[in-house]
Design a protein around this motif. Structure first.
Motif, PDB file in Angstrom:
ATOM      1  N   LYS A 274       0.847  -1.015   0.407  1.00 38.46           N
ATOM      2  CA  LYS A 274       0.172  -0.155   0.103  1.00 38.46           C
ATOM      3  C   LYS A 274       0.488   0.904   0.109  1.00 38.46           C
ATOM      4  CE  LYS A 274      -3.612   2.323   2.233  1.00 38.46           C
ATOM      5  NZ  LYS A 274      -4.625   2.215   3.238  1.00 38.46           N
ATOM      6  N   VAL A 275       0.826   2.008  -1.394  1.00 39.61           N
ATOM      7  CA  VAL A 275       1.529   3.073  -0.849  1.00 39.61           C
ATOM      8  C   VAL A 275       0.919   4.358  -0.661  1.00 39.61           C
ATOM      9  CG1 VAL A 275       2.372   5.112  -3.006  1.00 39.61           C
ATOM     10  CG2 VAL A 275       2.974   2.403  -3.439  1.00 39.61           C
ATOM     11  N   GLY A 276      -0.467   5.039  -0.738  1.00 37.56           N
ATOM     12  CA  GLY A 276      -1.009   5.586  -0.115  1.00 37.56           C
ATOM     13  C   GLY A 276      -2.650   5.546  -0.529  1.00 37.56           C
ATOM     14  N   ARG A 277      -3.434   6.875  -0.175  1.00 37.25           N
ATOM     15  CA  ARG A 277      -4.464   6.993  -0.529  1.00 37.25           C
ATOM     16  C   ARG A 277      -4.934   8.052  -0.605  1.00 37.25           C
ATOM     17  NH1 ARG A 277      -7.589   7.183   5.285  1.00 37.25           N
ATOM     18  NH2 ARG A 277      -6.568   9.247   5.820  1.00 37.25           N
ATOM     19  N   MET A 278      -6.481   8.527  -1.727  1.00 36.88           N
ATOM     20  CA  MET A 278      -6.479   9.499  -2.073  1.00 36.88           C
ATOM     21  C   MET A 278      -7.785   9.195  -1.950  1.00 36.88           C
ATOM     22  SD  MET A 278      -5.058  10.804  -6.319  1.00 36.88           S
ATOM     23  CE  MET A 278      -6.013   9.399  -7.207  1.00 36.88           C
ATOM     24  N   ALA A 279      -8.636  10.958  -2.140  1.00 38.05           N
ATOM     25  CA  ALA A 279      -9.599  11.743  -1.867  1.00 38.05           C
ATOM     26  C   ALA A 279     -10.068  12.374  -2.710  1.00 38.05           C
ATOM     27  CB  ALA A 279     -10.387  11.804  -0.528  1.00 38.05           C
ATOM     28  N   LEU A 280     -11.230  13.331  -2.692  1.00 45.07           N
ATOM     29  CA  LEU A 280     -11.947  14.221  -3.712  1.00 45.07           C
ATOM     30  C   LEU A 280     -11.793  15.713  -2.489  1.00 45.07           C
ATOM     31  CD1 LEU A 280     -13.757  13.163  -6.417  1.00 45.07           C
ATOM     32  CD2 LEU A 280     -11.412  13.454  -6.533  1.00 45.07           C
ATOM     33  N   THR A 281     -11.769  16.682  -2.489  1.00 44.72           N
ATOM     34  CA  THR A 281     -11.576  17.629  -1.698  1.00 44.72           C
ATOM     35  C   THR A 281     -13.573  18.068  -2.268  1.00 44.72           C
ATOM     36  OG1 THR A 281     -11.098  19.263  -2.583  1.00 44.72           O
ATOM     37  CG2 THR A 281      -9.618  18.100  -1.962  1.00 44.72           C
ATOM     38  N   ARG A 282     -13.632  18.706  -1.672  1.00 39.32           N
ATOM     39  CA  ARG A 282     -15.065  19.693  -2.122  1.00 39.32           C
ATOM     40  C   ARG A 282     -14.868  19.757  -3.644  1.00 39.32           C
ATOM     41  NH1 ARG A 282     -17.484  22.547   3.114  1.00 39.32           N
ATOM     42  NH2 ARG A 282     -17.734  20.709   4.247  1.00 39.32           N
TER      43      ARG A 282
ATOM     44  N   ALA B  12     -13.577  19.006  -5.884  1.00 39.53           N
ATOM     45  CA  ALA B  12     -13.146  18.211  -7.103  1.00 39.53           C
ATOM     46  C   ALA B  12     -11.772  18.043  -7.697  1.00 39.53           C
ATOM     47  CB  ALA B  12     -13.826  17.776  -8.551  1.00 39.53           C
ATOM     48  N   PHE B  13     -10.611  18.745  -6.291  1.00 36.98           N
ATOM     49  CA  PHE B  13      -9.783  18.272  -6.330  1.00 36.98           C
ATOM     50  C   PHE B  13      -9.208  16.784  -5.830  1.00 36.98           C
ATOM     51  CE2 PHE B  13      -9.801  22.527  -6.804  1.00 36.98           C
ATOM     52  CZ  PHE B  13      -9.431  23.052  -8.088  1.00 36.98           C
ATOM     53  N   CYS B  14      -8.473  16.508  -6.220  1.00 38.87           N
ATOM     54  CA  CYS B  14      -7.640  15.201  -5.587  1.00 38.87           C
ATOM     55  C   CYS B  14      -6.478  15.141  -4.494  1.00 38.87           C
ATOM     56  CB  CYS B  14      -6.521  14.143  -6.819  1.00 38.87           C
ATOM     57  SG  CYS B  14      -7.945  13.561  -8.113  1.00 38.87           S
ATOM     58  N   ALA B  15      -6.981  14.623  -3.596  1.00 37.70           N
ATOM     59  CA  ALA B  15      -6.409  14.780  -2.185  1.00 37.70           C
ATOM     60  C   ALA B  15      -5.621  13.890  -2.143  1.00 37.70           C
ATOM     61  CB  ALA B  15      -6.596  15.279  -0.748  1.00 37.70           C
ATOM     62  N   PHE B  16      -4.470  13.470  -1.947  1.00 42.45           N
ATOM     63  CA  PHE B  16      -3.028  12.170  -1.421  1.00 42.45           C
ATOM     64  C   PHE B  16      -2.039  12.042  -0.848  1.00 42.45           C
ATOM     65  CE2 PHE B  16       0.660   9.790  -2.624  1.00 42.45           C
ATOM     66  CZ  PHE B  16       0.189   8.598  -2.674  1.00 42.45           C
ATOM     67  N   GLU B  17      -2.672  11.199   0.324  1.00 42.11           N
ATOM     68  CA  GLU B  17      -1.575  10.858   1.235  1.00 42.11           C
ATOM     69  C   GLU B  17      -0.654  10.129   1.252  1.00 42.11           C
ATOM     70  OE1 GLU B  17      -2.725  11.578   5.684  1.00 42.11           O
ATOM     71  OE2 GLU B  17      -4.548  10.240   4.762  1.00 42.11           O
ATOM     72  N   TYR B  18       0.457   9.504   1.899  1.00 42.10           N
ATOM     73  CA  TYR B  18       1.089   8.609   1.361  1.00 42.10           C
ATOM     74  C   TYR B  18       0.700   8.037   2.655  1.00 42.10           C
ATOM     75  CZ  TYR B  18       4.585   9.653  -1.764  1.00 42.10           C
ATOM     76  OH  TYR B  18       5.211  10.325  -2.975  1.00 42.10           O
ATOM     77  N   ASP B  19       0.643   6.620   2.909  1.00 42.31           N
ATOM     78  CA  ASP B  19       0.401   5.174   3.819  1.00 42.31           C
ATOM     79  C   ASP B  19       2.024   5.278   4.958  1.00 42.31           C
ATOM     80  OD1 ASP B  19      -1.354   3.046   4.857  1.00 42.31           O
ATOM     81  OD2 ASP B  19       1.127   2.862   5.439  1.00 42.31           O
ATOM     82  N   SER B  20       1.714   4.942   5.691  1.00 38.09           N
ATOM     83  CA  SER B  20       2.201   5.569   7.102  1.00 38.09           C
ATOM     84  C   SER B  20       3.468   4.680   6.895  1.00 38.09           C
ATOM     85  CB  SER B  20       2.338   5.485   8.300  1.00 38.09           C
ATOM     86  OG  SER B  20       0.902   4.666   8.500  1.00 38.09           O
TER      87      SER B  20
ATOM     88  N   THR C  64     -16.016  10.493 -11.145  1.00 40.93           N
ATOM     89  CA  THR C  64     -14.736  11.134 -11.248  1.00 40.93           C
ATOM     90  C   THR C  64     -13.761  10.245 -11.239  1.00 40.93           C
ATOM     91  OG1 THR C  64     -15.015  10.220  -8.458  1.00 40.93           O
ATOM     92  CG2 THR C  64     -16.846  11.804  -8.844  1.00 40.93           C
ATOM     93  N   ILE C  65     -12.041  11.174 -10.885  1.00 33.25           N
ATOM     94  CA  ILE C  65     -11.492  10.475 -11.299  1.00 33.25           C
ATOM     95  C   ILE C  65     -11.557   9.800 -10.995  1.00 33.25           C
ATOM     96  CG2 ILE C  65      -8.933  11.461 -10.497  1.00 33.25           C
ATOM     97  CD1 ILE C  65      -8.992  13.586 -11.570  1.00 33.25           C
ATOM     98  N   LEU C  66     -12.061   9.536  -9.444  1.00 33.30           N
ATOM     99  CA  LEU C  66     -12.000   8.245  -8.305  1.00 33.30           C
ATOM    100  C   LEU C  66     -12.877   7.118  -9.316  1.00 33.30           C
ATOM    101  CD1 LEU C  66     -12.522   9.576  -5.187  1.00 33.30           C
ATOM    102  CD2 LEU C  66     -10.192   8.815  -6.471  1.00 33.30           C
TER     103      LEU C  66
END
Length: 363
Positions: A15-23, A25-33, A96-98
């Motif tokens: 697992k590299v990380g996870r991604m969601a959408l802001t209000r 519709a911009f992608c928000a990504f963070e690496y897995d700890s 959506t992109i997701l």
């Protein structure tokens, strides 16, 4: 189609990380700890390797990150995906992109995989290339959605570029097989095959290529190895460059290669590829037609691809040379000097490649 609120990103089972959408519709990504303790940045300039939530920009990837945009289909891939979704009663405009990444799942280019995985698995079957090519041409020229649509989607739903293509297994290895586009001559497959051989003769690092059934160009996938998938990112994805229009100069591309690989031999290899593109008049040398791979935690230039004469952007090179879309030898030498390449060695590369191209004319 099911709503997707979070996409988890994996690479070779990790697992590299996870991604969601802001209000907005911009992608928000963070690496897995856990990945932060063992891995590497998947996109050093836009997703540096640290614990932080990164927000994508609106352009040029519609609110997404370039490294993930590389996984998405474009051109032919988008056409076949949208046609397939409509045949299933799904409006592709509303995705959506997701959701689009979920449709790619584990079938995309490179090593990144996405969960939830809504991709269509492919069964072992004998591929009739002639039928697929004929149906692909119908899809390009009409609203046709029958025949091989499901097969074309399953085997070719994620490739980019304008020409129809499919991913297939040949003798236990994974290959990309291309069909001609509507405006292409009938012998396009043979032409690209012969240019792939010429590129090898000119010292370009090329994957294995074949001419299948005497007319279909096949190239072995360089993002697949017996040890696993290889993380591969285009220059467009790394730099956030718009590949649909002129957005790069070879000087910038060569500087990217030096900064990323920290290896001047890789820079010379890319310089040789630039010279070859100029010599054969491959003007469709946009930012997605150059890629880099993360191998054993080091970045290197990927093997070359999509090498054949083309009109490019209004008849000029899409990636300019010394800001010139119709470059000369002098332009190439200026670029070599600006990035610190040896003058004599650069001149020798230009003379060698130019001579071989002239002596091996392809019709």
């Amino acid at each position: 189609m099911n709503e997707v609120k979070v996409i988890e990103v994996f690479m070779n089972g990790v697992k590299v990380g996870r991604m969601a959408l802001t209000r907005d519709a911009f992608c928000a990504f963070e690496y897995d700890s856990a990945y932060l303790t063992t891995g590497d940045s998947i996109s050093p300039f836009n997703l540096p390797f640290k614990s932080e939530v990164f927000i994508a920009k609106r352009t040029p990837f519609n609110g997404g990150f370039g490294v993930f945009d590389d996984s998405l289909p474009d051109g032919w891939g988008n056409l076949i995906l949208d046609r397939y979704l409509r045949s299933k009663g799904v409006d592709p405009v509303r995705l959506t992109i997701l959701q689009r990444l979920a449709l790619v799942g584990n079938t995309g280019r490179g090593a990144l995989e996405y969960r939830p995985d809504y991709s269509e698995s492919t069964a072992d079957e004998i591929i009739n290339f002639d039928k697929l090519a004929a149906d692909a041409e119908k899809i390009l020229t009409t609203d046709y959605d029958g025949g091989s649509l499901d097969t074309l989607y399953k085997y070719g739903g994620s490739p980019g570029g304008a020409r129809p293509k499919v991913f297939v297994e040949i003798d236990g290895k994974e290959w990309l097989v291309k069909f001609k586009a509507t405006i292409d001559p009938a012998n396009t497959g043979r032409i690209e095959y012969e240019y792939s051989l010429l590129a090898k003769k000119c010292g370009i690092n090329m994957p294995e290529t074949k001419l299948l059934e005497g007319k279909f160009f096949g190239v072995e996938r360089f993002d697949r190895t017996p040890q696993g998938k290889v993380h591969t990112v285009s220059a467009a994805g790394l730099l956030g460059a718009n590949y649909r229009e002129p957005s790069l100069d070879y000087e910038s591309l060569l500087k990217l290669c030096h900064v990323l690989t920290k290896n001047m031999e890789e820079v010379y290899a890319l310089f040789r590829l630039m010279v070859f593109n100029v010599a054969i008049k491959n003007r469709d040398d946009h930012a997605k037609n150059f890629s880099f791979q993360l191998v054993n935690r080091e970045w290197r230039l990927s093997p070359a691809y999509d090498l054949l004469p083309s009109n490019g952007f209004n008849g000029f090179h899409t990636t300019t040379v010394n800001n010139n879309g119709d470059p000369t030898i002098n332009d190439m030498m200026i670029v070599a000097e600006n990035i610190g390449l040896n003058k004599q060695r650069s001149k020798q590369v230009i003379e060698e490649v130019s001579t071989l191209v002239k002596e091996n004319k392809i019709k």
